[in-house]
Write a protein that holds these residues in place. Structure first.
Motif, PDB file in Angstrom:
ATOM      1  N   THR A  17      -3.639 -53.226  68.333  1.00  7.38           N
ATOM      2  CA  THR A  17      -2.197 -53.264  68.585  1.00  7.38           C
ATOM      3  C   THR A  17      -1.698 -51.863  68.958  1.00  7.38           C
ATOM      4  O   THR A  17      -0.827 -51.712  69.799  1.00  7.38           O
ATOM      5  N   CYS A  18      -2.258 -50.863  68.343  1.00  9.06           N
ATOM      6  CA  CYS A  18      -1.842 -49.481  68.622  1.00  9.06           C
ATOM      7  C   CYS A  18      -2.836 -48.736  69.517  1.00  9.06           C
ATOM      8  O   CYS A  18      -2.448 -47.853  70.262  1.00  9.06           O
TER       9      CYS A  18
ATOM     10  N   VAL B  57      13.616 -54.203  70.747  1.00  6.14           N
ATOM     11  CA  VAL B  57      12.364 -53.631  70.285  1.00  6.14           C
ATOM     12  C   VAL B  57      12.572 -52.175  69.851  1.00  6.14           C
ATOM     13  O   VAL B  57      12.002 -51.716  68.861  1.00  6.14           O
ATOM     14  N   SER B  58      13.450 -51.450  70.550  1.00  3.01           N
ATOM     15  CA  SER B  58      13.693 -50.047  70.195  1.00  3.01           C
ATOM     16  C   SER B  58      14.321 -49.929  68.815  1.00  3.01           C
ATOM     17  O   SER B  58      13.993 -49.016  68.046  1.00  3.01           O
TER      18      SER B  58
ATOM     19  N   MET C   1      11.682 -50.563  66.309  1.00  2.00           N
ATOM     20  CA  MET C   1      10.833 -49.372  66.214  1.00  2.00           C
ATOM     21  C   MET C   1      11.510 -48.283  65.371  1.00  2.00           C
ATOM     22  O   MET C   1      10.899 -47.670  64.507  1.00  2.00           O
ATOM     23  N   MET C   2      12.795 -48.082  65.669  1.00  6.86           N
ATOM     24  CA  MET C   2      13.553 -47.018  65.009  1.00  6.86           C
ATOM     25  C   MET C   2      13.781 -47.309  63.526  1.00  6.86           C
ATOM     26  O   MET C   2      13.626 -46.436  62.681  1.00  6.86           O
TER      27      MET C   2
ATOM     28  N   PHE D  32       7.539 -37.006  62.006  1.00  6.07           N
ATOM     29  CA  PHE D  32       6.826 -38.022  62.770  1.00  6.07           C
ATOM     30  C   PHE D  32       7.835 -38.885  63.516  1.00  6.07           C
ATOM     31  O   PHE D  32       8.656 -39.553  62.903  1.00  6.07           O
TER      32      PHE D  32
ATOM     33  N   LYS E 246       3.296 -63.484  67.105  1.00  3.11           N
ATOM     34  CA  LYS E 246       2.828 -62.466  68.048  1.00  3.11           C
ATOM     35  C   LYS E 246       1.864 -61.491  67.375  1.00  3.11           C
ATOM     36  O   LYS E 246       0.904 -61.032  67.984  1.00  3.11           O
TER      37      LYS E 246
ATOM     38  N   PHE F 214      16.440 -47.303  74.462  1.00  8.34           N
ATOM     39  CA  PHE F 214      17.497 -47.864  73.618  1.00  8.34           C
ATOM     40  C   PHE F 214      18.493 -48.672  74.447  1.00  8.34           C
ATOM     41  O   PHE F 214      19.119 -49.597  73.930  1.00  8.34           O
TER      42      PHE F 214
ATOM     43  N   LEU G  39      -0.137 -47.152  74.618  1.00  6.95           N
ATOM     44  CA  LEU G  39       1.198 -47.767  74.560  1.00  6.95           C
ATOM     45  C   LEU G  39       2.048 -47.312  75.755  1.00  6.95           C
ATOM     46  O   LEU G  39       1.808 -46.238  76.305  1.00  6.95           O
ATOM     47  N   PRO G  40       3.036 -48.136  76.138  1.00  8.20           N
ATOM     48  CA  PRO G  40       3.915 -47.730  77.241  1.00  8.20           C
ATOM     49  C   PRO G  40       4.605 -46.407  76.903  1.00  8.20           C
ATOM     50  O   PRO G  40       5.025 -46.213  75.766  1.00  8.20           O
TER      51      PRO G  40
ATOM     52  N   MET H  73       5.772 -46.032  59.175  1.00  6.32           N
ATOM     53  CA  MET H  73       4.597 -45.305  59.641  1.00  6.32           C
ATOM     54  C   MET H  73       4.622 -43.870  59.113  1.00  6.32           C
ATOM     55  O   MET H  73       3.610 -43.364  58.635  1.00  6.32           O
TER      56      MET H  73
HETATM   57  C1  HEC Z   1       3.420 -46.554  64.573  1.00  6.25           C
HETATM   58  C2  HEC Z   1       3.420 -46.379  65.981  1.00  6.25           C
HETATM   59  C3  HEC Z   1       4.740 -46.508  66.700  1.00  6.25           C
HETATM   60  C4  HEC Z   1       5.867 -45.738  66.581  1.00  6.25           C
HETATM   61  C5  HEC Z   1       6.102 -44.581  65.640  1.00  6.25           C
HETATM   62  C6  HEC Z   1       6.798 -46.200  67.562  1.00  6.25           C
HETATM   63  N1  HEC Z   1       6.248 -47.250  68.248  1.00  6.25           N
HETATM   64 FE1  HEC Z   1       7.104 -48.256  69.796  1.00  6.25          FE
HETATM   65  N2  HEC Z   1       5.484 -49.482  69.908  1.00  6.25           N
HETATM   66  C7  HEC Z   1       4.387 -49.429  69.063  1.00  6.25           C
HETATM   67  C8  HEC Z   1       3.516 -50.538  69.377  1.00  6.25           C
HETATM   68  C9  HEC Z   1       2.210 -50.854  68.672  1.00  6.25           C
HETATM   69  C10 HEC Z   1       4.106 -51.230  70.442  1.00  6.25           C
HETATM   70  C11 HEC Z   1       3.546 -52.452  71.156  1.00  6.25           C
HETATM   71  C12 HEC Z   1       3.982 -53.660  70.435  1.00  6.25           C
HETATM   72  C13 HEC Z   1       3.430 -54.891  71.093  1.00  6.25           C
HETATM   73  O1  HEC Z   1       2.343 -54.854  71.649  1.00  6.25           O
HETATM   74  O2  HEC Z   1       4.104 -55.905  71.009  1.00  6.25           O
HETATM   75  C14 HEC Z   1       5.343 -50.544  70.751  1.00  6.25           C
HETATM   76  C15 HEC Z   1       6.224 -50.949  71.734  1.00  6.25           C
HETATM   77  C16 HEC Z   1       7.411 -50.315  72.019  1.00  6.25           C
HETATM   78  C17 HEC Z   1       8.325 -50.695  73.085  1.00  6.25           C
HETATM   79  C18 HEC Z   1       8.091 -51.819  74.074  1.00  6.25           C
HETATM   80  C19 HEC Z   1       7.465 -51.220  75.277  1.00  6.25           C
HETATM   81  C20 HEC Z   1       7.334 -52.192  76.421  1.00  6.25           C
HETATM   82  O3  HEC Z   1       7.461 -51.743  77.544  1.00  6.25           O
HETATM   83  O4  HEC Z   1       7.091 -53.374  76.140  1.00  6.25           O
HETATM   84  C21 HEC Z   1       9.389 -49.839  73.040  1.00  6.25           C
HETATM   85  C22 HEC Z   1      10.589 -49.823  73.959  1.00  6.25           C
HETATM   86  C23 HEC Z   1       9.157 -48.926  71.936  1.00  6.25           C
HETATM   87  N3  HEC Z   1       7.956 -49.252  71.353  1.00  6.25           N
HETATM   88  C24 HEC Z   1      10.019 -47.927  71.576  1.00  6.25           C
HETATM   89  C25 HEC Z   1       9.820 -47.085  70.503  1.00  6.25           C
HETATM   90  C26 HEC Z   1      10.804 -46.100  70.058  1.00  6.25           C
HETATM   91  C27 HEC Z   1      12.162 -45.857  70.695  1.00  6.25           C
HETATM   92  C28 HEC Z   1      10.246 -45.466  68.990  1.00  6.25           C
HETATM   93  C29 HEC Z   1      10.870 -44.391  68.110  1.00  6.25           C
HETATM   94  C30 HEC Z   1      12.133 -44.771  67.512  1.00  6.25           C
HETATM   95  C31 HEC Z   1       8.926 -46.052  68.767  1.00  6.25           C
HETATM   96  N4  HEC Z   1       8.717 -47.016  69.701  1.00  6.25           N
HETATM   97  C32 HEC Z   1       8.065 -45.670  67.762  1.00  6.25           C
HETATM   98  C33 HEC Z   1       4.144 -48.478  68.124  1.00  6.25           C
HETATM   99  C34 HEC Z   1       5.005 -47.474  67.730  1.00  6.25           C
END
Ligand code: HEC
Ligand code: HEC
Length: 171
Positions: free
Chosen positions: A99-100, A131-132, A135-136, A160, A91, A125, A112-113, A143
């Motif tokens: 991507t960002c 995915v959460s 991310m966490m 951050f 992916k 969560f 981003l969403p 990052m």
């Molecule tokens: C460095 C930037 C960054 C941070 C910080 C970040 N995210 Fe993300 N997040 C992304 C990116 C980039 C994607 C899209 C990934 C993809 O396209 O597959 C994403 C996607 C997601 C999605 C999927 C959304 C969807 O509807 O498909 C969720 C849920 C999510 N993030 C939750 C979180 C949570 C909760 C946190 C904090 C704990 C967090 N993110 C922190 C960059 C970040």
């Protein structure tokens, strides 16, 4: 134009010298400091572009847009590509600015969403646990580190957090 370049070069050489800590060689007084500002303006952009771009050591709102771009390219990309690719190599094979920032190069929190806070809970969560968690546990700490910041601390509400990349809607 032609004779402004030596002055810029002299100024660069001076600032490079100033960065090296060599107390044994006293800096040589030259006429460059007064000459550079008046002569430089038109030559500056090309001269600085051809010099090696300086990579900021940490993110700051004070950086120019150009410095921010350089920081993203030289620091954020090499730090974050492996994080995403370790989670899903296929992916994220083409992991990049998009991507960002998205194909139209928006701020990440506009591309981003958005995430939703209900009370003190982030709904993602429960709704998107995998995915959460990724991310966490992975994205956020790496990052934050790459940006030269502390990860978000709920106790102090500083650092951050998810909101560094996502818009957060309060419900
Ligand atoms: C460095 C930037 C960054 C941070 C910080 C970040 N995210 Fe993300 N997040 C992304 C990116 C980039 C994607 C899209 C990934 C993809 O396209 O597959 C994403 C996607 C997601 C999605 C999927 C959304 C969807 O509807 O498909 C969720 C849920 C999510 N993030 C939750 C979180 C949570 C909760 C946190 C904090 C704990 C967090 N993110 C922190 C960059 C970040
Ligand atoms: C892992 C996610 C991620 C990737 C990949 C990424 N960026 Fe960013 N970028 C961000 C975040 C988050 C911000 C906003 C930081 C802030 O303002 O606090 C940002 C901000 C910027 C800014 C400043 C925007 C402004 O309006 O001040 C520039 C320029 C930028 N990025 C360029 C790039 C370039 C060029 C690439 C690819 C080489 C890239 N970014 C890749 C997350 C990312």
């Amino acid at each position: 134009m032609r004779f402004t370049i030596p002055f810029v070069a002299a100024a660069l050489a001076l600032s490079v010298a100033a960065c090296k800590k060599e107390p044994t060689t006293p800096p040589q007084p030259t006429a460059a400091p007064t000459a550079a500002p008046t002569a430089a303006p038109t030559a500056e952009p090309t001269a600085s572009a051809s010099a090696a771009p300086e990579v900021p050591t940490a993110w700051s709102d004070e950086l120019t847009k150009e410095q921010k771009g350089t920081f993203m390219k030289k620091v954020i990309m090499p730090a974050m590509a492996p994080v995403f690719q370790a989670a899903d190599a296929k992916k994220y094979a083409a992991f990049g600015c998009k991507t960002c920032h998205g194909p139209e190069f928006k701020d990440p929190d506009e591309f981003l969403p958005a995430l939703t806070m209900k009370g003190d809970k982030m709904t993602a969560f429960a709704d998107k646990p995998d995915v959460s968690k990724f991310m966490m546990d992975k994205v956020l700490p790496e990052m934050a580190k790459a940006m030269g910041m502390q990860p978000y601390d709920p106790a102090t509400k500083k650092g951050f957090g998810c909101g560094g990349c996502h818009k957060i809607d309060m419900k």
